[in-house]
Design a protein around this motif. Sequence first.
Motif, PDB file in Angstrom:
ATOM      1  N   PRO A 192       0.899  -1.150  -0.086  1.00  0.00           N
ATOM      2  CA  PRO A 192       0.196   0.001   0.012  1.00  0.00           C
ATOM      3  C   PRO A 192       0.892   1.452  -0.031  1.00  0.00           C
ATOM      4  CG  PRO A 192      -0.034  -0.766   2.194  1.00  0.00           C
ATOM      5  CD  PRO A 192       0.935  -1.934   1.332  1.00  0.00           C
ATOM      6  N   SER A 193       0.238   2.451  -0.243  1.00  0.00           N
ATOM      7  CA  SER A 193       1.057   3.571  -0.585  1.00  0.00           C
ATOM      8  C   SER A 193       0.248   4.782   0.672  1.00  0.00           C
ATOM      9  CB  SER A 193       0.929   4.164  -1.804  1.00  0.00           C
ATOM     10  OG  SER A 193      -0.264   4.511  -2.117  1.00  0.00           O
ATOM     11  N   THR A 194      -0.705   4.443   1.209  1.00  0.00           N
ATOM     12  CA  THR A 194      -1.283   5.424   2.045  1.00  0.00           C
ATOM     13  C   THR A 194      -1.634   4.849   3.382  1.00  0.00           C
ATOM     14  OG1 THR A 194      -3.478   4.628   1.301  1.00  0.00           O
ATOM     15  CG2 THR A 194      -2.575   6.628   0.109  1.00  0.00           C
ATOM     16  N   PHE A 195      -1.231   5.738   4.422  1.00  0.00           N
ATOM     17  CA  PHE A 195      -1.165   5.170   5.738  1.00  0.00           C
ATOM     18  C   PHE A 195      -1.934   6.288   6.762  1.00  0.00           C
ATOM     19  CE2 PHE A 195       2.425   3.676   3.764  1.00  0.00           C
ATOM     20  CZ  PHE A 195       2.385   2.474   3.773  1.00  0.00           C
ATOM     21  N   THR A 196      -2.536   5.546   7.666  1.00  0.00           N
ATOM     22  CA  THR A 196      -3.411   6.609   8.750  1.00  0.00           C
ATOM     23  C   THR A 196      -2.986   5.984  10.106  1.00  0.00           C
ATOM     24  OG1 THR A 196      -5.212   4.869   9.024  1.00  0.00           O
ATOM     25  CG2 THR A 196      -5.367   6.249   7.133  1.00  0.00           C
ATOM     26  N   CYS A 197      -3.503   6.889  11.108  1.00  0.00           N
ATOM     27  CA  CYS A 197      -3.217   6.792  12.536  1.00  0.00           C
ATOM     28  C   CYS A 197      -3.668   5.184  12.884  1.00  0.00           C
ATOM     29  CB  CYS A 197      -4.020   7.469  13.269  1.00  0.00           C
ATOM     30  SG  CYS A 197      -3.487   9.263  13.171  1.00  0.00           S
ATOM     31  N   ALA A 198      -4.364   4.584  12.278  1.00  0.00           N
ATOM     32  CA  ALA A 198      -4.987   3.295  12.517  1.00  0.00           C
ATOM     33  C   ALA A 198      -3.837   2.238  11.856  1.00  0.00           C
ATOM     34  CB  ALA A 198      -6.306   2.994  12.051  1.00  0.00           C
ATOM     35  N   SER A 199      -3.046   2.547  11.189  1.00  0.00           N
ATOM     36  CA  SER A 199      -2.116   1.542  10.537  1.00  0.00           C
ATOM     37  C   SER A 199      -1.005   1.232  11.655  1.00  0.00           C
ATOM     38  CB  SER A 199      -1.250   2.377   9.370  1.00  0.00           C
ATOM     39  OG  SER A 199      -2.152   2.846   8.378  1.00  0.00           O
ATOM     40  N   PRO A 200      -0.680   0.044  11.316  1.00  0.00           N
ATOM     41  CA  PRO A 200       0.315  -0.196  12.134  1.00  0.00           C
ATOM     42  C   PRO A 200       1.658   0.381  12.093  1.00  0.00           C
ATOM     43  CG  PRO A 200      -0.385  -2.368  10.988  1.00  0.00           C
ATOM     44  CD  PRO A 200      -1.114  -1.256  10.267  1.00  0.00           C
ATOM     45  N   SER A 201       2.561   0.337  13.353  1.00  0.00           N
ATOM     46  CA  SER A 201       3.693   1.197  13.093  1.00  0.00           C
ATOM     47  C   SER A 201       4.849   0.458  12.130  1.00  0.00           C
ATOM     48  CB  SER A 201       4.335   1.276  14.551  1.00  0.00           C
ATOM     49  OG  SER A 201       4.762  -0.192  15.019  1.00  0.00           O
ATOM     50  N   THR A 202       4.837  -0.506  11.979  1.00  0.00           N
ATOM     51  CA  THR A 202       5.518  -1.127  10.821  1.00  0.00           C
ATOM     52  C   THR A 202       4.839  -1.771   9.936  1.00  0.00           C
ATOM     53  OG1 THR A 202       7.255  -1.625  12.543  1.00  0.00           O
ATOM     54  CG2 THR A 202       7.435  -2.831  10.416  1.00  0.00           C
ATOM     55  N   ASN A 203       4.997  -1.507   8.468  1.00  0.00           N
ATOM     56  CA  ASN A 203       4.101  -2.220   7.575  1.00  0.00           C
ATOM     57  C   ASN A 203       5.007  -2.758   6.418  1.00  0.00           C
ATOM     58  OD1 ASN A 203       1.092  -0.765   8.007  1.00  0.00           O
ATOM     59  ND2 ASN A 203       2.942   0.485   8.605  1.00  0.00           N
ATOM     60  N   THR A 204       4.522  -3.903   5.753  1.00  0.00           N
ATOM     61  CA  THR A 204       5.199  -4.229   4.654  1.00  0.00           C
ATOM     62  C   THR A 204       4.778  -3.892   3.168  1.00  0.00           C
ATOM     63  OG1 THR A 204       6.087  -6.559   5.937  1.00  0.00           O
ATOM     64  CG2 THR A 204       6.076  -6.411   3.249  1.00  0.00           C
ATOM     65  N   VAL A 205       5.425  -3.456   2.379  1.00  0.00           N
ATOM     66  CA  VAL A 205       4.886  -3.014   0.997  1.00  0.00           C
ATOM     67  C   VAL A 205       5.584  -3.672   0.051  1.00  0.00           C
ATOM     68  CG1 VAL A 205       4.035  -0.531   1.954  1.00  0.00           C
ATOM     69  CG2 VAL A 205       6.526  -0.973   1.090  1.00  0.00           C
ATOM     70  N   SER A 256      -9.734  20.925  27.289  1.00  0.00           N
ATOM     71  CA  SER A 256      -9.932  20.450  26.016  1.00  0.00           C
ATOM     72  C   SER A 256      -8.611  20.194  25.140  1.00  0.00           C
ATOM     73  CB  SER A 256     -10.772  21.242  25.189  1.00  0.00           C
ATOM     74  OG  SER A 256     -10.181  22.357  24.659  1.00  0.00           O
ATOM     75  N   GLY A 257      -8.521  19.376  24.380  1.00  0.00           N
ATOM     76  CA  GLY A 257      -7.173  18.906  23.610  1.00  0.00           C
ATOM     77  C   GLY A 257      -7.620  18.461  21.991  1.00  0.00           C
ATOM     78  N   THR A 258      -6.849  18.594  21.383  1.00  0.00           N
ATOM     79  CA  THR A 258      -6.896  17.891  19.870  1.00  0.00           C
ATOM     80  C   THR A 258      -5.664  17.377  19.694  1.00  0.00           C
ATOM     81  OG1 THR A 258      -6.381  20.247  18.948  1.00  0.00           O
ATOM     82  CG2 THR A 258      -8.617  19.742  19.158  1.00  0.00           C
ATOM     83  N   ASP A 259      -5.695  16.369  18.608  1.00  0.00           N
ATOM     84  CA  ASP A 259      -4.632  15.776  18.116  1.00  0.00           C
ATOM     85  C   ASP A 259      -4.727  15.363  16.523  1.00  0.00           C
ATOM     86  OD1 ASP A 259      -1.621  14.735  18.600  1.00  0.00           O
ATOM     87  OD2 ASP A 259      -2.682  12.757  17.969  1.00  0.00           O
ATOM     88  N   ASN A 260      -3.660  15.116  15.750  1.00  0.00           N
ATOM     89  CA  ASN A 260      -3.932  14.586  14.427  1.00  0.00           C
ATOM     90  C   ASN A 260      -4.433  13.192  14.490  1.00  0.00           C
ATOM     91  OD1 ASN A 260      -1.480  13.757  15.487  1.00  0.00           O
ATOM     92  ND2 ASN A 260      -0.539  13.660  13.410  1.00  0.00           N
ATOM     93  N   CYS A 261      -4.194  12.438  15.712  1.00  0.00           N
ATOM     94  CA  CYS A 261      -4.528  11.052  15.623  1.00  0.00           C
ATOM     95  C   CYS A 261      -5.982  10.933  16.514  1.00  0.00           C
ATOM     96  CB  CYS A 261      -3.581  10.159  16.114  1.00  0.00           C
ATOM     97  SG  CYS A 261      -2.401   9.742  14.594  1.00  0.00           S
ATOM     98  N   GLY A 262      -6.170  11.924  17.211  1.00  0.00           N
ATOM     99  CA  GLY A 262      -7.438  12.114  17.982  1.00  0.00           C
ATOM    100  C   GLY A 262      -7.304  11.703  19.418  1.00  0.00           C
ATOM    101  N   THR A 263      -6.199  11.298  19.987  1.00  0.00           N
ATOM    102  CA  THR A 263      -5.831  11.209  21.446  1.00  0.00           C
ATOM    103  C   THR A 263      -5.171  12.141  22.112  1.00  0.00           C
ATOM    104  OG1 THR A 263      -5.823   8.734  20.567  1.00  0.00           O
ATOM    105  CG2 THR A 263      -4.977   9.187  22.892  1.00  0.00           C
ATOM    106  N   VAL A 264      -5.744  12.614  23.155  1.00  0.00           N
ATOM    107  CA  VAL A 264      -5.174  13.596  23.972  1.00  0.00           C
ATOM    108  C   VAL A 264      -5.218  13.028  25.383  1.00  0.00           C
ATOM    109  CG1 VAL A 264      -5.082  15.793  24.939  1.00  0.00           C
ATOM    110  CG2 VAL A 264      -5.529  15.317  22.385  1.00  0.00           C
ATOM    111  N   ASN A 265      -4.230  12.573  26.028  1.00  0.00           N
ATOM    112  CA  ASN A 265      -4.418  12.059  27.485  1.00  0.00           C
ATOM    113  C   ASN A 265      -3.454  13.008  28.388  1.00  0.00           C
ATOM    114  OD1 ASN A 265      -5.140   9.407  26.429  1.00  0.00           O
ATOM    115  ND2 ASN A 265      -2.808   9.219  25.616  1.00  0.00           N
TER     116      ASN A 265
END
Length: 264
Positions: free
Chosen positions: A59-72, A125-134
């Motif tokens: 694949p050529s596109t990835f998101t926050c849901a993608s695994p940290s390590t990917n085989t292409v 409040s908080g925002t993040d590109n991957c949606g998680t603010v702890n």
Amino acid sequence: RDVTSFATRPSADLLPPSVVCKPFTAALNAAGQATITPANVFQSGADNCGTVSQVSVVPSTFTCASPSTNTVVLSVNDGHGNNATCNATVTVVDLLPPTVVCKSYTATLNAAGQATITPANVFQSGTDNCGTVNPASVSPNSFTCGNIGANTVQLTVNDGHGNNATCMATVKVDDVTPPALLCKPSVILNLDASGNATLTVAQVNNGSSDNCGISTLSLSKTAFSCINIGANTVQLTGADASGNTGSCTSVVTVQDVTQPVAKC
């Protein structure tokens, strides 16, 4: 035999190229996405006719849901219909810190003169590109009587990917606990030779206390004379630095113990 027909017959390239991949690190953008090209994972290639063209990577596109390590899979060709592939490792990383907004908070001291806050108390409040603010930590997070009033604290948050952000908040520390006044149930007060007596706080107080200390102690009546002989109810009032007050009462028995002086 017609030798000329072999000489003029078109030649064909049937050998595929060779290709070597390389690893690549893709950083997610502000939208939580990352895109790679074939060139990102292409290291080298060789072909008998000298042409190795990068065609695609999947694949050529990835998101926050993608695994940290990917085989292409990288695909190349030599322009003669011969293809080759190799596998590459794409590491997806999030390098963008979150944003955070703090809010003010009021902390009330307990009976021991202490107060503790949590990160959630000052997190608005908080925002993040991957949606998680702890909300991770707040410093300082504990207060005593010495902190009564406004205090500045720092809130730290993270996005779960190693990126942190901070903001400052105001924590107002309040003391609303009134002093615990303890009076002696009864006090004996003897008039002097002039028929007067003065009552002190120490004579009435029986161990009064406050979580932050008593600032003032006062009596409703301190001066007594012959007209007060007998039982008198006196109130002891205490106040702390925050203006909280408490009171108790004691029965003060005024006595005349001076013998009359006879003159003949």
